[in-house]
Scaffold this active site. Structure first.
Site, mmCIF file in Angstrom:
data_model
loop_
_atom_site.group_PDB
_atom_site.id
_atom_site.type_symbol
_atom_site.label_atom_id
_atom_site.label_comp_id
_atom_site.label_asym_id
_atom_site.label_seq_id
_atom_site.Cartn_x
_atom_site.Cartn_y
_atom_site.Cartn_z
ATOM 1 N N HIS A 91 9.752 8.966 14.153
ATOM 2 C CA HIS A 91 8.490 8.013 13.805
ATOM 3 C C HIS A 91 7.227 8.663 13.903
ATOM 4 O O HIS A 91 6.149 8.515 14.577
ATOM 5 C CB HIS A 91 8.477 6.722 15.228
ATOM 6 C CG HIS A 91 7.711 5.577 14.618
ATOM 7 N ND1 HIS A 91 7.956 4.365 15.055
ATOM 8 C CD2 HIS A 91 6.828 5.317 13.576
ATOM 9 C CE1 HIS A 91 7.203 3.502 14.448
ATOM 10 N NE2 HIS A 91 6.498 4.161 13.601
ATOM 11 N N ASP B 188 9.615 -6.718 -4.793
ATOM 12 C CA ASP B 188 8.647 -7.520 -3.794
ATOM 13 C C ASP B 188 8.416 -8.735 -4.465
ATOM 14 O O ASP B 188 7.602 -9.022 -5.236
ATOM 15 C CB ASP B 188 7.378 -6.582 -3.746
ATOM 16 C CG ASP B 188 6.392 -6.985 -2.703
ATOM 17 O OD1 ASP B 188 6.241 -8.117 -2.464
ATOM 18 O OD2 ASP B 188 5.841 -6.144 -2.178
ATOM 19 N N ARG C 154 0.684 -1.172 -0.182
ATOM 20 C CA ARG C 154 0.103 0.040 0.100
ATOM 21 C C ARG C 154 0.842 1.450 0.061
ATOM 22 O O ARG C 154 0.500 2.061 -0.733
ATOM 23 C CB ARG C 154 -1.030 0.015 1.389
ATOM 24 C CG ARG C 154 -2.023 -0.999 1.298
ATOM 25 C CD ARG C 154 -2.820 -0.962 2.640
ATOM 26 N NE ARG C 154 -1.819 -1.611 3.520
ATOM 27 C CZ ARG C 154 -1.817 -2.855 4.076
ATOM 28 N NH1 ARG C 154 -3.041 -3.676 3.646
ATOM 29 N NH2 ARG C 154 -1.286 -3.347 5.058
ATOM 30 N N ILE C 155 1.831 1.368 0.918
ATOM 31 C CA ILE C 155 2.581 2.560 0.988
ATOM 32 C C ILE C 155 3.597 2.627 -0.147
ATOM 33 O O ILE C 155 3.826 3.689 -0.778
ATOM 34 C CB ILE C 155 3.492 2.750 2.364
ATOM 35 C CG1 ILE C 155 2.534 2.555 3.189
ATOM 36 C CG2 ILE C 155 4.174 3.789 2.351
ATOM 37 C CD1 ILE C 155 2.886 2.435 4.996
ATOM 38 N N ALA D 214 3.373 8.826 10.375
ATOM 39 C CA ALA D 214 1.737 8.622 10.222
ATOM 40 C C ALA D 214 1.204 9.465 11.311
ATOM 41 O O ALA D 214 -0.032 9.474 11.636
ATOM 42 C CB ALA D 214 1.396 7.201 10.767
ATOM 43 N N GLU E 298 13.945 2.864 19.767
ATOM 44 C CA GLU E 298 13.205 4.220 20.134
ATOM 45 C C GLU E 298 12.957 4.623 21.287
ATOM 46 O O GLU E 298 12.367 3.928 22.019
ATOM 47 C CB GLU E 298 12.001 4.280 19.072
ATOM 48 C CG GLU E 298 12.367 3.808 17.576
ATOM 49 C CD GLU E 298 11.180 3.915 16.567
ATOM 50 O OE1 GLU E 298 9.915 4.435 17.067
ATOM 51 O OE2 GLU E 298 11.383 3.600 15.613
ATOM 52 N N ARG F 227 10.492 0.145 9.436
ATOM 53 C CA ARG F 227 10.794 -0.025 10.783
ATOM 54 C C ARG F 227 12.272 -0.092 10.749
ATOM 55 O O ARG F 227 13.154 -0.518 9.875
ATOM 56 C CB ARG F 227 10.402 -1.503 10.983
ATOM 57 C CG ARG F 227 8.813 -1.734 11.580
ATOM 58 C CD ARG F 227 8.531 -0.649 12.627
ATOM 59 N NE ARG F 227 7.057 -0.929 13.138
ATOM 60 C CZ ARG F 227 6.232 -0.235 12.758
ATOM 61 N NH1 ARG F 227 6.463 0.908 12.070
ATOM 62 N NH2 ARG F 227 5.009 -0.298 13.106
ATOM 63 N N ASP G 214 12.852 7.808 9.506
ATOM 64 C CA ASP G 214 11.805 7.999 10.600
ATOM 65 C C ASP G 214 11.582 6.940 11.763
ATOM 66 O O ASP G 214 10.935 7.323 12.499
ATOM 67 C CB ASP G 214 10.487 7.866 9.607
ATOM 68 C CG ASP G 214 9.246 8.354 10.595
ATOM 69 O OD1 ASP G 214 9.270 9.400 11.313
ATOM 70 O OD2 ASP G 214 8.183 7.592 10.608
HETATM 71 P P1 NAD Z 1 1.873 -3.865 2.992
HETATM 72 O O1 NAD Z 1 1.507 -4.930 3.742
HETATM 73 O O2 NAD Z 1 0.651 -3.346 2.106
HETATM 74 O O3 NAD Z 1 3.150 -3.884 2.065
HETATM 75 C C1 NAD Z 1 4.220 -4.536 2.557
HETATM 76 C C2 NAD Z 1 4.974 -5.025 1.421
HETATM 77 O O4 NAD Z 1 6.100 -5.525 1.560
HETATM 78 C C3 NAD Z 1 4.019 -6.272 0.610
HETATM 79 O O5 NAD Z 1 3.687 -5.980 -0.694
HETATM 80 C C4 NAD Z 1 4.869 -7.710 0.973
HETATM 81 O O6 NAD Z 1 4.677 -8.371 -0.233
HETATM 82 C C5 NAD Z 1 6.324 -6.903 1.021
HETATM 83 N N1 NAD Z 1 7.352 -7.576 1.433
HETATM 84 C C6 NAD Z 1 7.369 -8.310 2.489
HETATM 85 N N2 NAD Z 1 8.784 -8.828 2.731
HETATM 86 C C7 NAD Z 1 9.215 -8.449 1.735
HETATM 87 C C8 NAD Z 1 10.745 -8.635 1.505
HETATM 88 N N3 NAD Z 1 11.406 -9.441 2.032
HETATM 89 N N4 NAD Z 1 11.282 -7.952 0.197
HETATM 90 C C9 NAD Z 1 10.646 -7.028 -0.642
HETATM 91 N N5 NAD Z 1 9.043 -7.039 -0.171
HETATM 92 C C10 NAD Z 1 8.551 -7.631 0.821
HETATM 93 O O7 NAD Z 1 2.315 -2.653 4.003
HETATM 94 P P2 NAD Z 1 2.298 -0.949 4.334
HETATM 95 O O8 NAD Z 1 0.862 -0.720 4.507
HETATM 96 O O9 NAD Z 1 2.748 -0.465 2.938
HETATM 97 O O10 NAD Z 1 3.243 -0.813 5.410
HETATM 98 C C11 NAD Z 1 4.527 -1.248 5.165
HETATM 99 C C12 NAD Z 1 5.172 -1.029 6.505
HETATM 100 O O11 NAD Z 1 5.576 0.405 6.734
HETATM 101 C C13 NAD Z 1 4.620 -1.570 7.694
HETATM 102 O O12 NAD Z 1 4.695 -2.852 7.882
HETATM 103 C C14 NAD Z 1 5.192 -0.854 8.634
HETATM 104 O O13 NAD Z 1 6.185 -1.444 9.557
HETATM 105 C C15 NAD Z 1 5.621 0.531 8.232
HETATM 106 N N6 NAD Z 1 4.907 1.772 8.530
HETATM 107 C C16 NAD Z 1 5.462 2.623 9.214
HETATM 108 C C17 NAD Z 1 4.852 3.908 9.690
HETATM 109 C C18 NAD Z 1 5.518 4.872 10.390
HETATM 110 O O14 NAD Z 1 4.830 5.771 11.169
HETATM 111 N N7 NAD Z 1 6.632 5.216 9.861
HETATM 112 C C19 NAD Z 1 3.488 3.922 9.411
HETATM 113 C C20 NAD Z 1 2.793 2.951 8.737
HETATM 114 C C21 NAD Z 1 3.477 1.670 8.404
#
Ligand code: NAD
Length: 317
Positions: A278, A171, A150-151, A281, A259, A230, A254
């Site tokens: 961090h 991915d 998603r992100i 979001a 932390e 992360r 971030d």
């Molecule tokens: P998501 O599940 O939609 O996307 C994660 C993607 O990573 C998936 O498409 C998955 O197939 C891929 N993936 C998993 N293992 C992998 C690897 N070894 N190599 C390559 N790709 C791989 O998740 P999202 O909503 O996009 O969020 C991603 C991450 O962002 C979250 O898990 C969270 O840890 C982090 N996040 C951080 C904040 C912040 O405040 N900084 C906020 C929200 C999310």
């Protein structure tokens, strides 16, 4: 009335919603003694990322039915133990994607345009340095994504539309992505070719220290690393030495393996790194959205309804 424990204050209307259905106990963020005191008879807890919801805490919570996360990552929760005990783990996937994507794009811009450095120069009466360390344009530069969920997809779309950047992504768990991303077969290709490498994978046993010396050594000396996923995904000690030796141009972080980071962390003293606590979001809108979703999930369970986002669905339904 069932007791809902809030590990920190959240958006007031979300608290008001909970109060219509439960006794709400609000703990001051970081006050673990107080948090633990209320755990034994809590029906639900709502947590951010600052608490590690370990087996030890689950053991103290004999009445717990739900752990609700105001966010998407559940790496701070012992999901396996929670599932074993029949505890629902709720999160808010997609609800914070936009804010994290915007923050990531902001960091890409800040790195390219040297905004922190230039701001400091003006404030310190060094106006003449404007030609010493020139920023770069983003147009035509290559963005490399690790994780195209998603992100990652939102970052790709924004960078392509706003700046005409080329986007490649790695991915291995997905086979199709939107047109804005060109999927590549190896993570090495992203680290070798991209001008900006942005991490968007969850923190799991497979991604712990994924970005290690081997991958960081592949980066061009002009390339930048951005991490809004992360901290534990990057080997921070190696990253700090690459930045110090100018083997890579810069980084924006971030998130950190610990932390807040230790005051002795080298990353805090390097000029070619931009740091945010961090907060990707933590926009006004996003904190309201995730709090409402996290609260609604708890209220659904109190009312014997099935919540929209159950992370451990397979184990508890
Ligand atoms: P998501 O599940 O939609 O996307 C994660 C993607 O990573 C998936 O498409 C998955 O197939 C891929 N993936 C998993 N293992 C992998 C690897 N070894 N190599 C390559 N790709 C791989 O998740 P999202 O909503 O996009 O969020 C991603 C991450 O962002 C979250 O898990 C969270 O840890 C982090 N996040 C951080 C904040 C912040 O405040 N900084 C906020 C929200 C999310």
């Amino acid at each position: 009335m069932k007791k809902v424990l809030l590990a920190q204050s959240i958006y007031a209307p979300a608290i008001e919603l909970l109060e219509q259905h439960a006794e709400v106990v609000l703990i001051k963020e970081g006050n673990m003694d107080e948090f633990k005191k209320h755990l034994s008879d809590a029906y639900a807890v709502i947590i951010g990322t600052s608490i590690k919801f370990t087996k030890e805490l689950i053991d103290m919570a004999s009445n717990l039915k739900v752990i609700s996360r105001t966010g998407v990552g559940v790496d701070n929760i012992d999901v396996a133990t929670a599932t074993e005990r029949g505890i629902y783990v709720l999160n808010t996937p997609g609800v914070n994607s936009l804010s994290v994507a915007e923050h990531t794009v902001m960091l890409i811009c800040a790195l390219a345009k040297h905004v922190i450095f230039l701001d400091d120069e003006v404030r310190n009466h060094r106006y003449g340095s404007r030609r010493l360390y020139l920023p770069i344009d983003l147009q035509g530069k290559k963005l490399g994504l690790i994780g195209c969920g998603r992100i990652g997809r939102m970052v790709a779309e924004k960078c392509m539309r706003a700046f005409d950047m080329e986007v490649i992504g790695y991915d291995p768990l997905i086979s199709a992505v939107p047109e804005s991303i060109q999927l590549v077969d190896s993570i090495e290709e992203v680290f070798t070719d991209a001008d900006f490498i942005s991490l968007h994978v969850p923190f799991t046993e497979n991604t712990r220290n994924l970005v290690d010396n081997r991958l960081l050594s592949l980066m061009k000396s002009s390339a930048f690393l951005i991490n809004t996923s992360r901290g534990g995904i990057v080997d921070e000690t190696v990253l700090a030495s690459k930045l110090k030796e100018k083997k890579i141009a810069g980084a924006a972080l971030d998130v950190f393996s610990k932390e807040p980071p230790d005051p002795s962390s080298e990353l805090l003293n390097l000029p070619n790194v931009i740091l945010t606590p961090h907060t990707a979001a933590l926009t006004q809108e996003c904190t309201a959205r995730v709090a409402m979703e996290a609260a609604k999930g708890v209220v659904d369970l109190i009312q014997n309804k099935i919540p929209k986002f159950i992370y451990n669905k397979e184990g508890v339904l």
